[in-house]
Scaffold this motif. Structure first.
Motif, PDB file in Angstrom:
ATOM      1  N   ARG A  77       0.832  -1.208   0.000  1.00 15.42           N
ATOM      2  CA  ARG A  77       0.000   0.000   0.000  1.00 15.42           C
ATOM      3  C   ARG A  77       0.867   1.259   0.000  1.00 15.42           C
ATOM      4  NH1 ARG A  77      -4.971  -0.345   2.597  1.00 15.42           N
ATOM      5  NH2 ARG A  77      -5.114   1.845   2.012  1.00 15.42           N
ATOM      6  N   LEU A  78       2.006   1.177   0.694  1.00 16.81           N
ATOM      7  CA  LEU A  78       2.925   2.308   0.774  1.00 16.81           C
ATOM      8  C   LEU A  78       3.502   2.631  -0.601  1.00 16.81           C
ATOM      9  CD1 LEU A  78       3.982   4.159   2.968  1.00 16.81           C
ATOM     10  CD2 LEU A  78       5.812   2.532   3.425  1.00 16.81           C
ATOM     11  N   ASP A  79       3.751   1.573  -1.390  1.00 15.60           N
ATOM     12  CA  ASP A  79       4.277   1.752  -2.746  1.00 15.60           C
ATOM     13  C   ASP A  79       3.368   2.654  -3.571  1.00 15.60           C
ATOM     14  OD1 ASP A  79       6.653   0.504  -2.942  1.00 15.60           O
ATOM     15  OD2 ASP A  79       5.851  -1.449  -3.544  1.00 15.60           O
ATOM     16  N   ALA A  80       2.057   2.484  -3.380  1.00 14.06           N
ATOM     17  CA  ALA A  80       1.090   3.163  -4.236  1.00 14.06           C
ATOM     18  C   ALA A  80       0.598   4.482  -3.644  1.00 14.06           C
ATOM     19  CB  ALA A  80      -0.099   2.233  -4.483  1.00 14.06           C
ATOM     20  N   ALA A  81       1.027   4.811  -2.427  1.00 17.17           N
ATOM     21  CA  ALA A  81       0.490   5.994  -1.748  1.00 17.17           C
ATOM     22  C   ALA A  81       1.406   7.198  -1.892  1.00 17.17           C
ATOM     23  CB  ALA A  81       0.288   5.681  -0.263  1.00 17.17           C
TER      24      ALA A  81
END
Lengths: 384, 130
Positions: free
Chosen positions: A136-140
């Motif tokens: 999720r961090l990758d996409a945020a």
């Protein structure tokens, strides 16, 4: 085959107990029951090395599979205990079946406190949660962390390190209030702010602007249901005596789930730390091997955020005098806490030598004056 | 022009590539009692992780490799000392507090990153770590 030791919970405490039983020479059966599917692993890297990208999720197992086989430790992973039958000395499993025990060790750990009203929020306690959070961090682009404690701030530091715009929301008036004194809290406020993290103190989750990703690090609660259903005393943890035994002499509780009398807390303590888990595991393994002793280990903790390494020894709450040793400006200092003239804790910022000396001083109950503590030319080791 | 068969082959090859085991170097751990164990340790991990994943006794590594417990202390074979990166400030401070006596060849194994140059490294573990 006679019943041996059954350990419920395969985290750091449960693993350590099984490991120490063998090194202490225990020869009976050992069954380690865990509800996760992975080999027992270390949790600290999940919010530290793994999240910042320095450590691989595959490299956090406490021991390889071959270790358990070679040491005759039966691993029952992906397995949940339904109930304890104290009369028949058995635990019943959720998927059917029973395991008999001579000694039962409850190392059930904790579960996350859930943030109401934020269904999509990420948490960080298990390996699965860490994987999801990394994805999720990758996409945020923007990240809001609810909770300015260790987990929340370690997540914030890692996310900021990956170039995300991060806001930390903490309802208390300062960071890590439960664990450290105000000097350390202020140091971390400054550290995060310098790295572009926005910190909103005295603010609740309800007041938060939307972000691509919300991470909740708002604490955990001990998993005590099994003990409670079996009629054992529960009060913020499974209640044990100074040897970590419940009121049932066949049943122990260790690690995050255990509430035990501590001279460092001046009453009952329930600590969430690797040190507590490891030393509890060792103490109970020794007791089962007939080498029982009173549990008396010095509590210690650590946190890694950006380039700052904080190591804490002892429990600082309730101090009446605090003394700074070293230089706040260059980020190398220790805060020494005293109560009624006695040293009770030292928080060391990038001063690992002070930390190790502190652990020895506290273990021995040795005298150190506030003047000595503040004097950098006084070697703490000289007081040991 | 590639046929469908070639395409399948290519995917198959990629799968094989991604499963290729990591490059390893051989490291020898010798216990205080003189027991020797040589392990294949992946490049990119640490000498401490190599010990733990091979169940080597004599290395405790309580903090899991954060350079803050000094329980992964090793004595490095003199012949190998020069291939190691120098001791950093925090490791230096922890080495001043090891349980077993510090020697000129003392290192914390969690701070020794495994590189190809470390092939054949020999380390000895102390009598006790804590």
């Amino acid at each position: 085959m006679p019943a041996g030791v059954v350990i419920v919970g395969a985290g750091q405490a449960g693993f350590q107990c099984a490991f120490s039983l063998r090194t202490e020479g225990y020869d009976g059966a050992i069954t380690l029951v865990g509800d996760e599917d992975w080999l027992p692993y270390q949790r600290p890297p999940l919010s530290k090395g793994c999240l910042s990208g320095k450590q691989d999720l595959d490299a956090i197992a406490l021991r390889p599979a071959a270790y358990y086989e070679a040491n005759r430790i039966e691993l029952r992973m992906g397995c949940q205990v339904a109930s304890i039958d104290r009369k028949r000395l058995r635990v019943a499993l959720v998927d059917g079946g029973e395991i008999p025990y001579e000694h039962l060790v409850l190392a059930t750990g904790c579960r996350n406190r859930v943030l109401a009203g934020f269904e999509g929020a990420c948490y960080l306690r298990t390996r699965e949660e860490a994987s999801l959070l990394m994805d999720r961090l990758d996409a945020a682009g923007t990240v809001t962390v609810i909770g300015g404690g260790f987990i929340g701030l370690e997540v914030a530091a890692a996310a900021a390190g990956h170039g995300r715009r991060v806001t930390v929301v903490e309802p208390q008036a300062r960071l890590m209030q439960r664990a450290v004194g105000p000097i350390i809290s202020a140091f971390y406020w400054d550290l995060h702010t310098r790295h572009g993290v926005r910190i909103a103190l005295g603010t609740t989750a309800a007041e938060v602007a939307p972000a691509d990703l919300v991470v909740a690090g708002i604490g955990v609660t001990p998993r005590t249901e099994l003990a409670e259903a079996a009629g054992l005393a529960v009060a913020n943890g499974i209640v044990v005596d100074e040897r970590l035994r419940t009121e049932d002499e066949k049943i122990f509780a260790i690690g995050d789930c255990a509430a035990y009398p501590s001279r460092f807390a001046g009453g009952m303590a329930r600590l969430e730390s690797v040190q507590n888990a490891v030393d509890h595991g060792r103490c109970v393994a020794a007791a089962i091997c007939g080498k029982g002793r009173v549990y008396d280990a010095v509590p210690w903790f650590w946190t890694d955020q950006f380039d700052a390494k904080l190591q804490m020894a002892g429990l600082s709450s309730g101090y009446d005098v605090q003394v700074v040793r070293g230089d706040l400006a260059n980020g190398k200092f220790s805060v020494c806490y005293f109560r009624a003239g006695r040293l009770i804790a030292i928080d060391s910022m990038n001063r690992p030598g002070d930390h190790l000396a502190a652990r020895k001083l506290l273990a021995g109950g040795l005298a150190l004056t506030a003047e000595q503590a503040a004097d950098l030319s006084f070697d703490l080791k000289a007081a040991i | 022009m590639a046929s469908a068969g070639d395409f399948v082959l290519t995917v198959h090859d990629m799968t094989l590539f991604s499963r290729k085991p990591k490059e390893t170097v051989s490291i020898t751990y010798i216990s205080h009692a003189g027991e020797s164990c040589t392990a294949a340790v992946p490049v990119g991990t640490s000498v401490m992780e190599g010990a733990v994943s091979n169940s080597i006794d004599g290395i405790v590594a309580e903090c899991g490799g954060a350079c803050l417990c000094a329980t992964c202390h090793v004595y490095v074979d003199e012949a190998c000392l020069d291939i190691l990166k120098p001791i950093a400030e925090d490791e230096e401070e922890m080495l001043g507090n090891t349980f077993a006596k510090r020697q000129p060849n003392s290192r914390l194994s969690c701070q020794l990153s495994v590189t190809k140059e470390l092939a054949g490294l020999v380390v000895r573990t102390p009598e006790a770590q804590q």
